[in-house]
Design a protein around this motif. Structure first.
Motif, PDB file in Angstrom:
ATOM      1  N   PHE A  27      37.780  45.421  18.232  1.00  0.00           N
ATOM      2  CA  PHE A  27      36.605  46.236  18.565  1.00  0.00           C
ATOM      3  C   PHE A  27      35.879  46.519  17.249  1.00  0.00           C
ATOM      4  O   PHE A  27      36.112  45.834  16.251  1.00  0.00           O
ATOM      5  CB  PHE A  27      37.098  47.518  19.259  1.00  0.00           C
ATOM      6  CG  PHE A  27      36.028  48.303  19.961  1.00  0.00           C
ATOM      7  CD1 PHE A  27      35.166  47.694  20.856  1.00  0.00           C
ATOM      8  CD2 PHE A  27      35.891  49.673  19.747  1.00  0.00           C
ATOM      9  CE1 PHE A  27      34.190  48.423  21.525  1.00  0.00           C
ATOM     10  CE2 PHE A  27      34.929  50.412  20.408  1.00  0.00           C
ATOM     11  CZ  PHE A  27      34.068  49.782  21.293  1.00  0.00           C
ATOM     12  N   TRP A  28      34.984  47.500  17.205  1.00  0.00           N
ATOM     13  CA  TRP A  28      34.351  47.852  15.934  1.00  0.00           C
ATOM     14  C   TRP A  28      35.413  48.135  14.876  1.00  0.00           C
ATOM     15  O   TRP A  28      36.470  48.699  15.175  1.00  0.00           O
ATOM     16  CB  TRP A  28      33.496  49.115  16.070  1.00  0.00           C
ATOM     17  CG  TRP A  28      32.478  49.137  17.160  1.00  0.00           C
ATOM     18  CD1 TRP A  28      32.440  50.002  18.218  1.00  0.00           C
ATOM     19  CD2 TRP A  28      31.336  48.290  17.310  1.00  0.00           C
ATOM     20  NE1 TRP A  28      31.362  49.741  19.013  1.00  0.00           N
ATOM     21  CE2 TRP A  28      30.661  48.692  18.482  1.00  0.00           C
ATOM     22  CE3 TRP A  28      30.822  47.221  16.569  1.00  0.00           C
ATOM     23  CZ2 TRP A  28      29.499  48.073  18.930  1.00  0.00           C
ATOM     24  CZ3 TRP A  28      29.666  46.596  17.012  1.00  0.00           C
ATOM     25  CH2 TRP A  28      29.020  47.026  18.187  1.00  0.00           C
ATOM     26  N   ILE A  29      35.137  47.782  13.633  1.00  0.00           N
ATOM     27  CA  ILE A  29      36.022  48.109  12.507  1.00  0.00           C
ATOM     28  C   ILE A  29      35.237  48.977  11.545  1.00  0.00           C
ATOM     29  O   ILE A  29      34.209  48.555  11.004  1.00  0.00           O
ATOM     30  CB  ILE A  29      36.534  46.839  11.801  1.00  0.00           C
ATOM     31  CG1 ILE A  29      37.232  45.917  12.813  1.00  0.00           C
ATOM     32  CG2 ILE A  29      37.507  47.210  10.688  1.00  0.00           C
ATOM     33  CD1 ILE A  29      37.724  44.607  12.214  1.00  0.00           C
ATOM     34  N   PHE A  37      30.530  45.292   8.439  1.00  0.00           N
ATOM     35  CA  PHE A  37      29.897  44.734   9.634  1.00  0.00           C
ATOM     36  C   PHE A  37      28.870  45.680  10.250  1.00  0.00           C
ATOM     37  O   PHE A  37      27.745  45.271  10.564  1.00  0.00           O
ATOM     38  CB  PHE A  37      30.943  44.372  10.689  1.00  0.00           C
ATOM     39  CG  PHE A  37      30.331  43.822  11.953  1.00  0.00           C
ATOM     40  CD1 PHE A  37      30.040  42.471  12.055  1.00  0.00           C
ATOM     41  CD2 PHE A  37      30.010  44.652  13.022  1.00  0.00           C
ATOM     42  CE1 PHE A  37      29.447  41.949  13.207  1.00  0.00           C
ATOM     43  CE2 PHE A  37      29.424  44.145  14.170  1.00  0.00           C
ATOM     44  CZ  PHE A  37      29.138  42.796  14.251  1.00  0.00           C
ATOM     45  N   ILE A  38      29.238  46.941  10.434  1.00  0.00           N
ATOM     46  CA  ILE A  38      28.334  47.871  11.113  1.00  0.00           C
ATOM     47  C   ILE A  38      27.054  48.067  10.314  1.00  0.00           C
ATOM     48  O   ILE A  38      25.944  47.988  10.857  1.00  0.00           O
ATOM     49  CB  ILE A  38      29.036  49.222  11.369  1.00  0.00           C
ATOM     50  CG1 ILE A  38      30.171  49.025  12.385  1.00  0.00           C
ATOM     51  CG2 ILE A  38      28.048  50.260  11.872  1.00  0.00           C
ATOM     52  CD1 ILE A  38      31.010  50.266  12.637  1.00  0.00           C
ATOM     53  N   SER A  39      27.188  48.301   9.001  1.00  0.00           N
ATOM     54  CA  SER A  39      25.987  48.514   8.183  1.00  0.00           C
ATOM     55  C   SER A  39      25.133  47.255   8.089  1.00  0.00           C
ATOM     56  O   SER A  39      23.897  47.316   8.150  1.00  0.00           O
ATOM     57  CB  SER A  39      26.381  48.990   6.778  1.00  0.00           C
ATOM     58  OG  SER A  39      27.209  48.036   6.138  1.00  0.00           O
ATOM     59  N   ALA A  69      36.313  53.071  16.609  1.00  0.00           N
ATOM     60  CA  ALA A  69      36.439  51.947  15.676  1.00  0.00           C
ATOM     61  C   ALA A  69      37.825  51.939  15.045  1.00  0.00           C
ATOM     62  O   ALA A  69      38.430  52.984  14.790  1.00  0.00           O
ATOM     63  CB  ALA A  69      35.375  52.043  14.597  1.00  0.00           C
ATOM     64  N   SER A  70      38.334  50.740  14.779  1.00  0.00           N
ATOM     65  CA  SER A  70      39.650  50.559  14.160  1.00  0.00           C
ATOM     66  C   SER A  70      39.523  50.526  12.641  1.00  0.00           C
ATOM     67  O   SER A  70      38.418  50.560  12.090  1.00  0.00           O
ATOM     68  CB  SER A  70      40.277  49.247  14.639  1.00  0.00           C
ATOM     69  OG  SER A  70      40.408  49.216  16.029  1.00  0.00           O
TER      70      SER A  70
END
Length: 259
Positions: A179-181, A186-188, A207-208
């Motif tokens: 899932f999101w980390i 990645f998110i930014s 997020a993990s």
């Protein structure tokens, strides 16, 4: 000589895999592949294994040739691990993410992964290990992340099929679908260049951590799992999308991203 190759090794999940592989006494060398050499140089001094740094863009044919030359220069080189973390995603509508960015995403997430894997397989003996970092996005269409989700679906399907092709060679092939980390770029990066940041995907809850994803990825790959969903949320999404048609899952995703 037994080597472990990790792409996207300059930071985030790739870096975590390198730290964990550094504890493996059966590996002679760690090969780090990423574009940002300065970031790799910063942490290699902490490693106990011999390290080779390849500051390369693996979407380029010349980069693949460089890796091929390195593999063939010493007789008896064997690749014990290939962990493909290189990839990126973009959040945004069809008019916010340019055709050039979409093409680059497909090139890295799909084509480069296949080309590099096929090259490495020539040097992988029985008992080798391959982890392709996919995503829970591989399990369903995702509006406003349409190309990214499609590219990860391609990599997921390729990995699952390749696993069966290599069963006779006892090579363990896994699609790692987190899932999101929270502690990677990645998110930014995915939100960069948006005109109104936060309006497309507001919710990055649950997020993990990269360390947990890497640890579980290596553990379950060793056990021979074809698909690794490291945690409750990715496992729930994997199972849920097996029984939920896209006409339902896509509206649910649209609701979730706005919360």
């Amino acid at each position: 000589m037994k080597v472990a190759i990790v792409t996207g090794a300059s930071s985030g999940l790739g870096k975590e895999f390198i730290y964990r592989l550094d504890k493996n006494s059966k590996i002679d060398e760690l090969w780090l592949i990423a574009r940002r050499e300065n970031l790799m140089q910063e942490y290699v001094k902490d490693l106990t294994h011999k390290v080779r740094i390849f500051a390369l863009d693996i979407t380029l044919e010349s980069s693949i040739q460089t890796i091929k030359n390195a593999l063939s220069e010493e007789k008896g080189t064997e690749v014990s691990y290939l962990i493909n973390c290189a990839g990126f995603g973009k959040v945004g509508s069809y008019y916010e993410v340019s055709p050039e960015v979409n093409a680059s995403m497909i090139d890295l997430n799909c084509r480069a992964a296949v080309v590099l894997t096929q090259l490495v397989l020539e040097y992988m003996p029985k008992g080798g290990n391959i982890i392709q970092v996919c995503s829970v996005a591989a399990f369903m269409p995702m509006s406003f992340m349409s190309v990214y989700a499609a590219s990860k679906a391609f990599l997921y399907r390729y990995t699952r099929a390749l696993r069966w092709e290599l069963r006779g060679m006892s090579i363990k092939v896994s699609a790692l679908c987190p899932f999101w980390i929270k502690d990677t770029e990645f998110i930014s990066t995915s939100k960069a260049d948006l005109k109104e940041e936060g309006t497309v995907v507001k919710n990055f809850k649950f997020a993990s951590k990269a360390s947990i994803v890497a640890k579980r990825g290596l553990f379950y790959n060793k056990l021979g799992f074809g698909v690794i969903t490291p945690g409750f949320i990715p496992t729930f999404l994997r199972i849920g999308n097996k029984i939920t048609p896209a006409c339902i899952s896509v509206p649910l995703w649209n609701l979730w991203r706005k919360l």
